[in-house]
Design a protein around this motif. Structure first.
Motif, mmCIF file in Angstrom:
data_model
loop_
_atom_site.group_PDB
_atom_site.id
_atom_site.type_symbol
_atom_site.label_atom_id
_atom_site.label_comp_id
_atom_site.label_asym_id
_atom_site.label_seq_id
_atom_site.Cartn_x
_atom_site.Cartn_y
_atom_site.Cartn_z
ATOM 1 N N GLU A 296 -52.712 95.670 16.538
ATOM 2 C CA GLU A 296 -53.720 96.697 16.823
ATOM 3 C C GLU A 296 -54.435 97.154 15.557
ATOM 4 O O GLU A 296 -55.668 97.263 15.527
ATOM 5 N N ALA A 297 -53.663 97.418 14.501
ATOM 6 C CA ALA A 297 -54.261 97.890 13.249
ATOM 7 C C ALA A 297 -55.159 96.830 12.627
ATOM 8 O O ALA A 297 -56.229 97.129 12.096
ATOM 9 N N ALA A 298 -54.734 95.581 12.685
ATOM 10 C CA ALA A 298 -55.524 94.491 12.109
ATOM 11 C C ALA A 298 -56.811 94.271 12.886
ATOM 12 O O ALA A 298 -57.880 94.041 12.300
ATOM 13 N N SER A 299 -56.711 94.357 14.200
ATOM 14 C CA SER A 299 -57.888 94.133 15.037
ATOM 15 C C SER A 299 -58.997 95.121 14.716
ATOM 16 O O SER A 299 -60.186 94.768 14.713
ATOM 17 N N LYS A 300 -58.633 96.353 14.419
ATOM 18 C CA LYS A 300 -59.627 97.382 14.098
ATOM 19 C C LYS A 300 -60.380 97.065 12.806
ATOM 20 O O LYS A 300 -61.464 97.587 12.579
ATOM 21 N N ARG A 301 -59.784 96.232 11.972
ATOM 22 C CA ARG A 301 -60.379 95.915 10.669
ATOM 23 C C ARG A 301 -60.859 94.468 10.583
ATOM 24 O O ARG A 301 -61.123 93.957 9.500
ATOM 25 N N GLY A 302 -60.919 93.788 11.721
ATOM 26 C CA GLY A 302 -61.410 92.417 11.738
ATOM 27 C C GLY A 302 -60.470 91.406 11.121
ATOM 28 O O GLY A 302 -60.903 90.357 10.645
ATOM 29 N N ILE A 303 -59.192 91.722 11.119
ATOM 30 C CA ILE A 303 -58.169 90.828 10.555
ATOM 31 C C ILE A 303 -57.409 90.167 11.694
ATOM 32 O O ILE A 303 -56.998 90.824 12.650
ATOM 33 N N GLN A 304 -57.195 88.862 11.592
ATOM 34 C CA GLN A 304 -56.431 88.120 12.592
ATOM 35 C C GLN A 304 -54.976 88.015 12.126
ATOM 36 O O GLN A 304 -54.720 87.606 11.001
ATOM 37 N N VAL A 305 -54.041 88.394 13.008
ATOM 38 C CA VAL A 305 -52.622 88.340 12.655
ATOM 39 C C VAL A 305 -51.977 87.145 13.344
ATOM 40 O O VAL A 305 -52.232 86.874 14.528
ATOM 41 N N TYR A 306 -51.125 86.456 12.609
ATOM 42 C CA TYR A 306 -50.420 85.291 13.131
ATOM 43 C C TYR A 306 -48.912 85.505 12.991
ATOM 44 O O TYR A 306 -48.430 85.874 11.922
ATOM 45 N N PHE A 307 -48.191 85.266 14.069
ATOM 46 C CA PHE A 307 -46.735 85.365 14.080
ATOM 47 C C PHE A 307 -46.149 83.996 14.436
ATOM 48 O O PHE A 307 -46.741 83.245 15.213
ATOM 49 N N PRO A 308 -44.963 83.682 13.897
ATOM 50 C CA PRO A 308 -44.300 82.456 14.353
ATOM 51 C C PRO A 308 -43.774 82.644 15.766
ATOM 52 O O PRO A 308 -43.631 83.781 16.243
ATOM 53 N N GLU A 309 -43.504 81.544 16.449
ATOM 54 C CA GLU A 309 -42.832 81.640 17.737
ATOM 55 C C GLU A 309 -41.513 82.393 17.528
ATOM 56 O O GLU A 309 -40.905 82.310 16.463
ATOM 57 N N LEU A 310 -41.067 83.117 18.546
ATOM 58 C CA LEU A 310 -39.837 83.896 18.400
ATOM 59 C C LEU A 310 -38.663 83.027 17.972
ATOM 60 O O LEU A 310 -37.811 83.465 17.185
ATOM 61 N N SER A 311 -38.609 81.795 18.452
ATOM 62 C CA SER A 311 -37.509 80.904 18.096
ATOM 63 C C SER A 311 -37.545 80.494 16.633
ATOM 64 O O SER A 311 -36.547 80.011 16.085
ATOM 65 N N LEU A 312 -38.695 80.680 15.978
ATOM 66 C CA LEU A 312 -38.835 80.309 14.578
ATOM 67 C C LEU A 312 -38.740 81.504 13.634
ATOM 68 O O LEU A 312 -38.877 81.348 12.420
ATOM 69 N N CYS A 313 -38.504 82.696 14.193
ATOM 70 C CA CYS A 313 -38.365 83.872 13.337
ATOM 71 C C CYS A 313 -37.029 83.850 12.599
ATOM 72 O O CYS A 313 -36.927 84.220 11.435
ATOM 73 N N THR A 314 -35.991 83.413 13.297
ATOM 74 C CA THR A 314 -34.687 83.311 12.663
ATOM 75 C C THR A 314 -34.663 82.089 11.751
ATOM 76 O O THR A 314 -35.577 81.266 11.764
ATOM 77 N N ASP A 315 -33.616 81.960 10.920
ATOM 78 C CA ASP A 315 -33.476 80.762 10.095
ATOM 79 C C ASP A 315 -33.341 79.544 11.002
ATOM 80 O O ASP A 315 -32.632 79.592 12.015
ATOM 81 N N ASN A 316 -33.978 78.440 10.632
ATOM 82 C CA ASN A 316 -33.952 77.249 11.484
ATOM 83 C C ASN A 316 -34.301 76.007 10.681
ATOM 84 O O ASN A 316 -34.897 76.093 9.602
ATOM 85 N N GLY A 317 -33.920 74.872 11.204
ATOM 86 C CA GLY A 317 -34.195 73.617 10.516
ATOM 87 C C GLY A 317 -35.636 73.173 10.606
ATOM 88 O O GLY A 317 -36.138 72.463 9.724
ATOM 89 N N ALA A 318 -36.341 73.581 11.666
ATOM 90 C CA ALA A 318 -37.725 73.142 11.856
ATOM 91 C C ALA A 318 -38.618 73.588 10.708
ATOM 92 O O ALA A 318 -39.466 72.826 10.225
ATOM 93 N N MET A 319 -38.428 74.829 10.248
ATOM 94 C CA MET A 319 -39.298 75.329 9.181
ATOM 95 C C MET A 319 -39.043 74.582 7.871
ATOM 96 O O MET A 319 -39.961 74.398 7.065
ATOM 97 N N ILE A 320 -37.800 74.131 7.657
ATOM 98 C CA ILE A 320 -37.477 73.405 6.429
ATOM 99 C C ILE A 320 -38.040 71.986 6.484
ATOM 100 O O ILE A 320 -38.659 71.501 5.520
ATOM 101 N N ALA A 321 -37.849 71.313 7.608
ATOM 102 C CA ALA A 321 -38.406 69.969 7.768
ATOM 103 C C ALA A 321 -39.930 70.003 7.671
ATOM 104 O O ALA A 321 -40.554 69.122 7.054
ATOM 105 N N PHE A 322 -40.538 71.025 8.274
ATOM 106 C CA PHE A 322 -42.001 71.144 8.281
ATOM 107 C C PHE A 322 -42.545 71.400 6.878
ATOM 108 O O PHE A 322 -43.536 70.784 6.466
ATOM 109 N N ALA A 323 -41.897 72.316 6.132
ATOM 110 C CA ALA A 323 -42.350 72.609 4.768
ATOM 111 C C ALA A 323 -42.295 71.352 3.903
ATOM 112 O O ALA A 323 -43.221 71.064 3.131
#
Length: 354
Positions: A296-323
């Motif tokens: 909400e706060a970002a939208s008021k200022r023309g900023i786009q917010v990006y979040f990872p999928e909930l399954s990727l918020c915790t530590d996981n192997g996908a983020m390491i392989a992807f990086a």
């Protein structure tokens, strides 16, 4: 004819989750598996490093085999191995690094060290709606609270960080302090949804500090003082008894204070960096109130917010392989890497060379 994408097998074992994933250099996750140690550590009220390390050793091969079966690939199909080498618990990092390095040597494949925070930082790029560089990043987890200016892959500038407890750490410690079960952060957030966030006037540390640093230990102390008054005790105790509504209101007020600070500082840092994109990563990125208020706060200022999928918020192997896959795509010469002398770094800034 375009060359086929390379395959990267990634391992994550920095704390209390064992993660394995197979990713292509085009950013496609072909398979992933994760084991959480929550049940094992629950009786102790927190992570026991020695138990964590031993459990990683037990889980790595079964999880790897699960990922290979999911993807229909074999170890011979893998082009490179990736592993978290820091930061994290020393023994846990050593378990994953020793296994990944030995595997790479046996296969004659290169091993690519990955910074745990870079994995989190880049994980929103795996979402269906992913950001483009450059952007500002808020990394919030149990061990880290940082704001970064991200120009492109590997170019990260620290804008601000916590001076004491990280946001996730404050959630966990506060939850334990008022008698909530482990893991405390999710339990506190769930209880906060039934509480009144305006009932207790808790401090917003460093909200007007003029920089992008954080401090949450004072907020934690304020909650303890309030809890002692509600329980009618003069000294903190594990047996402090709060009625259910008092506890819910205190959780809601605490969560509102942390989210307020994170939102305001993140928006200010994004505007200071002159970015139109804000990326949120790490375990606290799953917090529902933070997602709502920051969007909400970002939208008021023309900023786009990006979040990872909930399954990727915790530590996981996908983020390491992807990086590692992104780094390999940017620098194909990594396929010729023959350095197997991996060094774990329990503490290391994001711009540390691994």
């Amino acid at each position: 004819m375009a060359a086929a994408p390379q395959l990267v097998l990634g391992f994550e074992s920095s704390c209390d989750e064992t993660g394995v994933a197979l990713c292509t250099t085009e950013g496609t996750i072909l398979g992933q598996a994760l084991h959480s140690q929550i049940a094992m550590h629950k009786d102790y009220g927190g992570v026991v490093p020695e138990l964590a390390s031993r459990d990683h050793i037990r889980r790595l091969i079964p999880l790897m085999n699960q990922v290979l079966a999911q993807s229909g690939k074999t170890l011979q199909d893998v082009d490179a191995i990736a592993v978290t080498t820091g930061p994290g618990l020393p023994g846990a990092l050593m378990a994953g690094t020793a296994f990944a390095t030995s595997l790479a040597m046996g296969l004659g494949k290169p091993v690519i060290p990955v910074h745990h925070l870079e994995g989190h930082l880049l994980s929103p790029l795996l979402s269906a709606t992913s950001p483009e560089f450059p952007f500002t990043a808020l990394l919030v987890s149990g061990g880290h609270s940082q704001l970064m200016a991200v120009q492109t892959l590997g170019q990260y500038t620290l804008l601000g960080e916590t001076l004491d407890d990280a946001a996730g750490e404050a959630f966990d410690k506060t939850a334990k302090m008022i008698g909530l079960p482990y893991p405390g952060g999710p339990a506190l957030s769930a209880l906060a949804e039934r509480g009144d966030p305006t009932r207790f006037k808790l401090p917003r540390p460093m909200l007007h500090s003029g920089d992008f640093n954080f401090s949450f230990s004072g907020l934690k102390t304020a909650v303890l003082t309030t809890a002692m008054k509600l329980a009618g005790v003069a000294q903190p105790s594990e047996t402090m008894v709060l009625n259910p509504q008092d506890k819910a209101d205190l959780c809601a007020s605490f969560q509102a204070a942390i989210v307020d600070v994170l939102v305001k500082k993140s928006i200010a840092a994004t505007r200071e960096s002159q970015h139109q994109r804000l990326v949120v990563a790490g375990g606290v990125g799953a917090n529902r109130l933070l997602r709502t208020q920051l969007t909400e706060a970002a939208s008021k200022r023309g900023i786009q917010v990006y979040f990872p999928e909930l399954s990727l918020c915790t530590d996981n192997g996908a983020m390491i392989a992807f990086a590692a896959a992104l780094r390999l795509k940017a620098n194909p010469k990594l396929l010729n890497r023959q350095d197997y002398s991996m060094q774990t770094r329990p503490r290391c800034p994001l711009n540390t060379a691994l």
